[in-house]
Write a protein that holds these residues in place. Structure first.
Motif, PDB file in Angstrom:
ATOM      1  N   TYR A 229       0.798  -1.140  -0.203  1.00  0.00           N
ATOM      2  CA  TYR A 229      -0.108  -0.034  -0.021  1.00  0.00           C
ATOM      3  C   TYR A 229       1.054   1.246  -0.080  1.00  0.00           C
ATOM      4  O   TYR A 229       1.794   1.235   0.866  1.00  0.00           O
ATOM      5  N   ASN A 231       0.788   5.471  -0.170  1.00  0.00           N
ATOM      6  CA  ASN A 231      -0.129   7.088   0.075  1.00  0.00           C
ATOM      7  C   ASN A 231       0.024   7.601  -1.442  1.00  0.00           C
ATOM      8  O   ASN A 231      -1.054   7.992  -1.986  1.00  0.00           O
ATOM      9  N   LYS A 232       1.138   7.364  -1.962  1.00  0.00           N
ATOM     10  CA  LYS A 232       1.331   8.030  -3.229  1.00  0.00           C
ATOM     11  C   LYS A 232       2.450   7.408  -4.069  1.00  0.00           C
ATOM     12  O   LYS A 232       3.377   7.211  -3.411  1.00  0.00           O
ATOM     13  N   LEU A 257      -3.507   6.677  -2.968  1.00  0.00           N
ATOM     14  CA  LEU A 257      -4.064   5.429  -2.165  1.00  0.00           C
ATOM     15  C   LEU A 257      -3.810   4.109  -3.112  1.00  0.00           C
ATOM     16  O   LEU A 257      -5.066   3.466  -3.092  1.00  0.00           O
ATOM     17  N   THR A 259      -2.872   0.394  -4.169  1.00  0.00           N
ATOM     18  CA  THR A 259      -2.707  -0.826  -3.640  1.00  0.00           C
ATOM     19  C   THR A 259      -2.298  -1.715  -4.680  1.00  0.00           C
ATOM     20  O   THR A 259      -2.382  -1.726  -5.892  1.00  0.00           O
ATOM     21  N   MET A 292      -3.877   2.394   6.890  1.00  0.00           N
ATOM     22  CA  MET A 292      -4.881   2.680   5.976  1.00  0.00           C
ATOM     23  C   MET A 292      -6.004   1.908   6.297  1.00  0.00           C
ATOM     24  O   MET A 292      -7.322   2.142   6.264  1.00  0.00           O
TER      25      MET A 292
END
Lengths: 364, 110
Positions: A229, A231-232, A257, A259, A292
């Motif tokens: 995962y 964030n960016k 976000l 994945t 997350m």
């Protein structure tokens, strides 16, 4: 010669090709007027050249050595021209611009949509009967236009983002079995263990979606799986992992976000391939995913509880077989479901931390 | 600039080797391979480590990127990156010097 090209900044590659075509006809770019969207050309000898447009991109000497000329500089935009370049300017600036606009657009529409539809809807409620029908039509029409605009813009940005991210995504071809696994992403430890169990039973994961796992017959001795995962991410993300030998089996294809699920086959006795061999970094990877999961869990459970609570407080019977009653029951089931997933996620997180601390990373 | 110099003094071993390997421009995977060769397989870096470090270094202006013929990202050290690399080399040289000094002293003790 002057040529107007509206919305050119949303068609960067097409605009580059268009400029190249103009050059083969002897029209060479000398200036760009950003306000009027006008491209200004000069007639010279026809030439085969390459154009590259960059946005907010640091000037790099290497490009100059490789033969790139900064032909036009207009605010943050640079129009580069070269004849036979060996390297190309990075597209990172363009990518970031699209990403910023996409998420700005999403925020704006989330605020605007209710604001736009509210006045119209209230009008409908308070209007007299003879003026009712036209207003209903107007409301519906306004909503349809809004939604079309929002979705087409969103679709456009999504497509650009996906292309710039360069996602090479494999579809399941030889799928032997298909298994439903809801919320697999929120319990990475259990999912990875389950994948190893499936491998032991002779099934190798071929691809995965948000809900389903597609397995093929096992063709490798051992496979290492990683669930990540971020964030960016930027376009180099998929590239680096894929170059290192990881195969992409699932991804959200989004730059925020993000994945993803990766696999790398190896031979027994070899070191187990991992996305990182550093213990601190391994913990970071787990923490990111766990944070997350916690955020999503909290938001969902909060909303579900609120909606159940509101019904109860308004004095309705808890169990009822009308619309509200059934929705309430479904919400309760969802809360329980999420609680189970979250508890398993916490257990998995702690278990994996323990294993890392004991230096037993080899189970993956 | 001062802040960046401080931030990378000292560098982690991973960051140092990544920057060192980028004195000739490379793809992400090229970095992993060259470090493995240089350290005779002692330092094996995962692609997650490489991605994380490169992203940070790019933000801090230590490296720059461009695309090759196939538009694959190539990483290259910047002037600031070179300054930081030299700062770290000076530090490691000093450490090396101290190691040699104390090694002699330790040998005499034996």
């Amino acid at each position: 010669m002057k040529k107007t090209r509206l919305l050119w900044s949303y068609k960067i590659e097409e605009t580059e090709q268009w400029l190249e075509q103009q050059a083969t006809r002897g029209f060479h770019l000398i200036d760009v007027n950003l306000t009027t969207r006008q491209f200004i050309f000069e007639k010279r000898e026809p030439a085969v050249v390459q154009y590259q447009i960059t946005y907010k991109q640091q000037n790099i000497e290497q490009l100059e050595y490789a033969g790139w000329e900064r032909r036009v500089v207009a605010r943050e935009w640079v129009f580069h021209v070269a004849q036979a370049p060996s390297i190309y300017p990075s597209r990172d600036g363009i990518f970031k611009r699209y990403r910023f606009q996409m998420y700005a657009w999403m925020t704006v529409t989330l605020v605007l949509l209710p604001m736009l539809s509210l006045p119209l809807s209230t009008f409908v409620l308070f209007s007299t009967l003879d003026s009712f029908v036209p207003f209903v039509i107007a409301t519906i029409l306004a909503l349809v236009i809004e939604m079309t605009l929002i979705f087409s813009m969103f679709h456009f940005f999504k497509k650009q983002e996906k292309r710039l991210l360069g996602v090479q995504y494999k579809k399941a071809k030889h799928k032997k079995i298909k298994k439903l696994r809801i919320g697999w992403f929120y319990e990475p430890y259990r999912t990875k263990q389950w994948l190893q169990k499936m491998l032991n039973e002779g099934y190798e994961l071929e691809a995965a979606s948000n809900l389903f796992f597609y397995f093929k017959e096992r063709s490798h001795e051992a496979v290492s799986y990683e669930i990540l995962y971020e964030n960016k991410i930027d376009p180099a993300y998929y590239q680096i992992h894929q170059e290192a030998g990881w195969e992409l089996l699932h991804t959200s294809k989004t730059s925020i976000l993000n994945t993803s699920l990766w696999a790398m086959p190896y031979k027994k006795g070899e070191e187990v391939p991992a996305i990182t061999y550093d213990i601190e970094e391994r913990k970071q990877v787990m923490k990111k995913n766990f944070k997350m999961t916690t955020t999503i869990f909290s938001i969902l459970v909060l909303f579900l509880t609120l909606s159940v609570g509101m019904g109860v407080f308004s004095g309705e019977p808890f169990i009822a077989f009308d619309f509200n009653g059934i929705t309430r029951m479904l919400n309760v089931i969802l809360i329980v479901f999420w609680l189970v997933i979250y508890i398993r996620s916490v257990q998995g997180y702690r278990q994996e931390l323990r294993e890392i601390q004991d230096g037993d990373v080899s189970t993956f | 600039m001062e802040r960046i110099l401080k931030k990378y003094n000292p560098m982690t071993e991973t960051a140092f080797y990544i920057l060192l390997s980028l004195t000739t421009p490379k793809h992400g995977y090229g970095i992993i391979k060259s470090i493995e060769q240089l350290t005779n397989g002692r330092l094996k870096l995962g692609s997650g480590t490489i991605y994380g470090t490169l992203t940070k270094m790019q933000q801090d202006g230590l490296i720059q990127v461009y695309g090759d013929q196939d538009r694959k990202t190539i990483y290259d050290v910047t002037e600031l990156g070179m300054v930081i690399l030299q700062q770290e080399i000076r530090r490691i040289k000093e450490v090396h010097q101290h190691v040699l000094q104390y090694e002699e002293a330790l040998d005499e003790k034996d």
